[in-house]
Design an enzyme around this catalytic site. Structure first.
Site, mmCIF file in Angstrom:
data_model
loop_
_atom_site.group_PDB
_atom_site.id
_atom_site.type_symbol
_atom_site.label_atom_id
_atom_site.label_comp_id
_atom_site.label_asym_id
_atom_site.label_seq_id
_atom_site.Cartn_x
_atom_site.Cartn_y
_atom_site.Cartn_z
ATOM 1 N N GLN A 1 -37.748 -46.237 73.501
ATOM 2 C CA GLN A 1 -36.958 -45.027 73.284
ATOM 3 C C GLN A 1 -37.314 -43.888 74.234
ATOM 4 O OE1 GLN A 1 -37.636 -45.588 68.766
ATOM 5 N NE2 GLN A 1 -35.754 -44.411 68.878
ATOM 6 N N HIS B 1 -42.429 -52.535 68.488
ATOM 7 C CA HIS B 1 -41.481 -51.566 67.903
ATOM 8 C C HIS B 1 -40.055 -52.017 68.251
ATOM 9 C CE1 HIS B 1 -40.936 -47.216 66.415
ATOM 10 N NE2 HIS B 1 -39.720 -47.733 66.506
ATOM 11 N N ASN C 1 -43.647 -52.373 63.785
ATOM 12 C CA ASN C 1 -42.884 -51.264 63.222
ATOM 13 C C ASN C 1 -41.717 -51.805 62.400
ATOM 14 O OD1 ASN C 1 -42.008 -48.277 63.311
ATOM 15 N ND2 ASN C 1 -40.154 -49.358 63.961
ATOM 16 N N GLU C 2 -41.630 -51.366 61.174
ATOM 17 C CA GLU C 2 -40.497 -51.681 60.300
ATOM 18 C C GLU C 2 -40.049 -53.136 60.369
ATOM 19 O OE1 GLU C 2 -37.360 -48.781 60.858
ATOM 20 O OE2 GLU C 2 -38.578 -47.187 60.009
HETATM 21 C C1 BGC Z 1 -37.430 -46.285 63.795
HETATM 22 C C2 BGC Z 1 -37.261 -45.408 65.000
HETATM 23 C C3 BGC Z 1 -35.943 -44.648 64.907
HETATM 24 C C4 BGC Z 1 -36.001 -43.776 63.680
HETATM 25 C C5 BGC Z 1 -34.808 -42.864 63.485
HETATM 26 C C6 BGC Z 1 -37.001 -45.659 62.507
HETATM 27 O O1 BGC Z 1 -36.274 -46.607 61.804
HETATM 28 O O2 BGC Z 1 -38.740 -46.800 63.731
HETATM 29 O O3 BGC Z 1 -37.353 -46.197 66.141
HETATM 30 O O4 BGC Z 1 -35.631 -43.951 66.036
HETATM 31 O O5 BGC Z 1 -36.138 -44.586 62.540
HETATM 32 O O6 BGC Z 1 -33.654 -43.572 63.249
#
Ligand code: BGC
Length: 412
Positions: free
Chosen positions: A23, A115, A158-159
């Site tokens: 990002q 990520h 991440n997530e």
């Molecule tokens: C993610 C980010 C994303 C943010 C805002 C999260 O789900 O880890 O990469 O930019 O939310 O949408």
């Protein structure tokens, strides 16, 4: 008395912001996301992004200069292993310089190993659905441990819950594309088997639990390697949707909670901490997710303005895991920075109240440091710092100094 106690944070509390490589870095040409940006209609390109690959020191200086004490950033697998089995020492050295820069500036680095983005070669050979996906990820993690000396906090993935939803979507799109091309070859007409017609709001499909289990295995394998080779605290970060049941929606909420969050929170058993990522709440009826109604207060990504979500998220995570928590993401997409400060104030109040009730929280990392590439779009601005997309000049917003002030005082 309770008010003062509830808005004071421990002196060791980490204060800072989060970013993700794809990002902000720019030129992440070896990743699967980069490849897809070129293919999917309507998606903007990441291009040079914020050029943080070259300007990371300036970014960290802004954060540290404001008074913050921690920076979460990621290592990009596609750069470390640009071809299968070919590892780049130069890129490892790059990320080591980032870690050193953070440490020199007094920022505790919180390092994310994955990520959302994968190397293109990994995606092309089946991605996370390939039999040896976990082994390949673990081999990458092993390589990265060479540069993690002095890093106290590592987020393996991440997530994973969002990732398993995205992985399933990618799989289904590939199946549909295959069906479309066979139909074309047969001269027949193809219609999508899964997309409904009609005026329904776009909703995210529920993550596939089988894919979720792949990520749990990947996380556990990475944790084992990290524990054997580093002294870092290991965890992963889960997107929390702060569910709230409408009358009659209780059972549906439990079902969605399991598929979206609790499976992944269960996967964090045995970790040193769990990362909580929260943006808004989500109402659930007996039929499922209630779409966010149009409202002038909605954020630039269409979610409801709900600063209280973070409190709900940390309490739920605490109940399910009992683990210490690090807030690894919380923020708002808005063009009005005073809204960001108001939102974050509300979120921190909810966080402090949860802590006063006994939830252990080690830090708060705001999403995001910079206005960055929001996965296909540049309009939703989440940053504490604006970035000129032509010149890459950084302009801190008042919210950066505000968050730094909270950090310095340890108090709202
Ligand atoms: C993610 C980010 C994303 C943010 C805002 C999260 O789900 O880890 O990469 O930019 O939310 O949408």
């Amino acid at each position: 008395m309770t008010d003062i106690a509830a808005t004071t944070f421990p002196s060791t509390f980490l204060w800072g912001a989060s970013t993700a490589p794809h990002q902000i870095e720019g030129g992440n040409v070896g990743s699967d996301f980069w490849a897809n940006e070129g293919r999917v209609p309507g998606m903007e390109r990441s291009g040079d992004a914020c050029d943080s690959y070259h300007r990371y020191a300036e970014d960290m200086q802004l954060l540290a200069g404001a008074g913050c004490t921690a920076y979460r950033f990621g290592i990009e697998w596609a750069r470390i292993e640009p071809e299968e089995g070919l590892f780049s020492n130069a890129e490892l050295a790059h990320y080591r310089r980032m870690i050193d820069t953070a440490l020199e500036l007094g920022l505790t680095p919180v390092v994310t190993l994955h990520h959302f983005t994968n190397p293109r070669w990994f995606a092309e050979r089946g991605g996370w659905l390939a039999d040896d996906a976990v082994d390949l990820f673990t081999r990458y993690v092993e390589r990265v441990t060479r540069i993690l000396d002095g890093v106290e906090w590592v987020v393996t993935m991440n997530e994973p819950n969002m990732l398993s939803m995205m992985t399933a979507m990618g799989r289904d799109m590939a199946v549909r594309a295959q069906a479309a091309s066979s139909a074309e070859q047969d001269g027949g007409e193809w219609t999508s088997p899964t997309v409904d017609n009609g005026p329904r709001p776009v909703q995210l499909p529920t993550p596939d639990p089988e894919i979720g289990q792949v990520f749990v295995r990947a996380h556990h394998a990475a944790r084992e390697v990290l524990r054997a080779r580093t002294t870092a605290k290991v965890g992963w970060s889960v997107a929390n949707r702060a569910y709230q049941a409408r009358p009659g929606g209780e059972e549906k909420m439990r079902e969605l909670s399991w598929a979206w969050e609790d499976l992944y929170l269960a996967g964090s058993a045995g970790d040193d901490f769990v990362g909580v990522q929260s943006y808004s709440v989500q109402y659930v009826t007996a039929d499922g997710i209630e779409p966010y109604p149009d409202h002038p207060d909605n954020t630039l990504v269409g979610t409801a303005y709900r600063p209280d979500a973070l409190g709900v998220a940390v309490r739920h995570t605490h109940e399910v895991t009992g683990l210490p928590i690090l807030v690894t993401e919380n923020g708002i997409a808005t063009g009005d920075d005073s809204r960001r400060i108001a939102y974050t104030t509300g979120a921190l109040e909810g966080l402090a109240a949860a802590m006063a009730d006994g939830v252990t929280v080690h830090g708060y990392l705001h999403w995001s440091l910079l206005d960055n590439y929001e996965w296909g779009h540049w309009a939703p601005t989440f940053g504490l710092v604006a970035v000129d997309r032509e010149t890459f000049v950084r302009t801190p917003k008042p919210s950066l100094a505000w968050l730094g002030g909270v950090a310095k005082r340890g108090q709202l």
